[in-house]
Design a protein around this motif. Sequence first.
Motif, PDB file in Angstrom:
ATOM      1  N   SER A 228       1.354  -1.053  -0.448  1.00 19.52           N
ATOM      2  CA  SER A 228       0.333  -0.232   0.407  1.00 19.52           C
ATOM      3  C   SER A 228       1.038   1.042  -0.400  1.00 19.52           C
ATOM      4  O   SER A 228       1.645   1.015   1.265  1.00 19.52           O
ATOM      5  N   VAL A 229       0.661   2.193  -1.130  1.00 25.71           N
ATOM      6  CA  VAL A 229       1.426   3.061  -0.655  1.00 25.71           C
ATOM      7  C   VAL A 229       0.472   4.074  -0.923  1.00 25.71           C
ATOM      8  O   VAL A 229      -0.489   4.529  -1.649  1.00 25.71           O
ATOM      9  N   GLU A 230       1.625   5.069   0.125  1.00 26.78           N
ATOM     10  CA  GLU A 230      -0.353   6.781   0.442  1.00 26.78           C
ATOM     11  C   GLU A 230       1.132   7.899   0.023  1.00 26.78           C
ATOM     12  O   GLU A 230       1.998   7.813  -0.207  1.00 26.78           O
ATOM     13  N   LEU A 231      -0.457   8.497  -1.080  1.00 30.29           N
ATOM     14  CA  LEU A 231       0.156   9.586  -2.263  1.00 30.29           C
ATOM     15  C   LEU A 231      -0.547  10.586  -2.017  1.00 30.29           C
ATOM     16  O   LEU A 231      -2.441  10.773  -1.268  1.00 30.29           O
ATOM     17  N   LEU A 232      -0.395  12.020  -1.969  1.00 30.22           N
ATOM     18  CA  LEU A 232      -0.314  12.892  -2.572  1.00 30.22           C
ATOM     19  C   LEU A 232      -0.549  14.191  -3.576  1.00 30.22           C
ATOM     20  O   LEU A 232       1.260  13.715  -4.011  1.00 30.22           O
ATOM     21  N   ASN A 233      -1.164  14.358  -4.488  1.00 31.08           N
ATOM     22  CA  ASN A 233      -1.402  15.264  -5.639  1.00 31.08           C
ATOM     23  C   ASN A 233      -1.242  16.643  -4.946  1.00 31.08           C
ATOM     24  O   ASN A 233      -2.816  16.398  -4.602  1.00 31.08           O
ATOM     25  N   TYR A 234      -0.273  16.775  -5.313  1.00 30.77           N
ATOM     26  CA  TYR A 234      -0.607  18.459  -5.195  1.00 30.77           C
ATOM     27  C   TYR A 234      -0.169  19.330  -5.799  1.00 30.77           C
ATOM     28  O   TYR A 234       0.106  20.372  -5.614  1.00 30.77           O
ATOM     29  N   GLY A 235      -0.546  18.680  -6.996  1.00 29.04           N
ATOM     30  CA  GLY A 235      -0.234  19.890  -8.627  1.00 29.04           C
ATOM     31  C   GLY A 235      -1.786  20.292  -8.490  1.00 29.04           C
ATOM     32  O   GLY A 235      -2.294  20.021  -7.579  1.00 29.04           O
ATOM     33  N   LYS A 236      -1.599  20.810  -9.728  1.00 30.76           N
ATOM     34  CA  LYS A 236      -3.091  21.487 -10.446  1.00 30.76           C
ATOM     35  C   LYS A 236      -4.027  20.501 -10.588  1.00 30.76           C
ATOM     36  O   LYS A 236      -5.062  21.309 -10.762  1.00 30.76           O
ATOM     37  N   GLU A 237      -3.722  19.271 -11.784  1.00 25.98           N
ATOM     38  CA  GLU A 237      -4.893  18.718 -12.470  1.00 25.98           C
ATOM     39  C   GLU A 237      -5.249  17.445 -11.403  1.00 25.98           C
ATOM     40  O   GLU A 237      -3.863  16.930 -11.279  1.00 25.98           O
ATOM     41  N   ILE A 238      -5.911  16.865 -12.254  1.00 25.13           N
ATOM     42  CA  ILE A 238      -5.997  15.634 -11.377  1.00 25.13           C
ATOM     43  C   ILE A 238      -4.926  14.244 -12.336  1.00 25.13           C
ATOM     44  O   ILE A 238      -5.138  14.683 -13.833  1.00 25.13           O
ATOM     45  N   ILE A 239      -4.738  13.638 -11.784  1.00 24.40           N
ATOM     46  CA  ILE A 239      -2.938  13.009 -12.925  1.00 24.40           C
ATOM     47  C   ILE A 239      -4.193  11.431 -12.909  1.00 24.40           C
ATOM     48  O   ILE A 239      -4.585  10.645 -11.943  1.00 24.40           O
ATOM     49  N   THR A 240      -4.166  11.080 -13.590  1.00 24.08           N
ATOM     50  CA  THR A 240      -4.339  10.148 -14.592  1.00 24.08           C
ATOM     51  C   THR A 240      -3.124   9.060 -14.791  1.00 24.08           C
ATOM     52  O   THR A 240      -1.979   8.801 -15.013  1.00 24.08           O
ATOM     53  N   VAL A 241      -3.146   7.034 -14.184  1.00 28.93           N
ATOM     54  CA  VAL A 241      -2.072   6.498 -13.630  1.00 28.93           C
ATOM     55  C   VAL A 241      -2.573   5.851 -14.791  1.00 28.93           C
ATOM     56  O   VAL A 241      -3.713   5.009 -15.038  1.00 28.93           O
ATOM     57  N   GLU A 242      -1.213   4.983 -15.952  1.00 27.66           N
ATOM     58  CA  GLU A 242      -1.356   4.808 -16.967  1.00 27.66           C
ATOM     59  C   GLU A 242      -0.934   3.225 -16.599  1.00 27.66           C
ATOM     60  O   GLU A 242      -1.709   2.362 -16.812  1.00 27.66           O
TER      61      GLU A 242
END
Length: 140
Positions: free
Chosen positions: A70-84
Amino acid sequence: MKKRKAVGEVIAVALLLVVTAAVMTVVISYSNDQIFSERQTATEAIEKSRKRIQELVSLIGISANSGSMSVELLNYGKEIITVEKVMVDGTPTPFSIQKSDGTPVGTTLPVKELVNLQMPTTGKTVQILTTAGNLFDFSA
């Protein structure tokens, strides 16, 4: 005889001009297609670069138990990120992403929300490839 020779030369020159014009038309058409396609490619590259710059992810923590991670992450950018794609030690692996309350979010990392990336395998490094082309590499 001279008249026939002159007419033959005129016909030969006319045919040469027609062939030259046809070849030039094809060359110009191909050149225009190339220029247009390169311009489109440059525009796409700029847009992709803009999206890549806006993707910022921070690792909060990694935990492994009984064959899963389990990897806990935080997207602190400006847009939703889509994981490929997600890879563990360089090997692609299935994954799921949930908010901290357990709500599934598909393959996206929402902006300014903690999420858990779940994988049915363990390893030393986790790589996340986004649809914009960024590769995030986290070590356990």
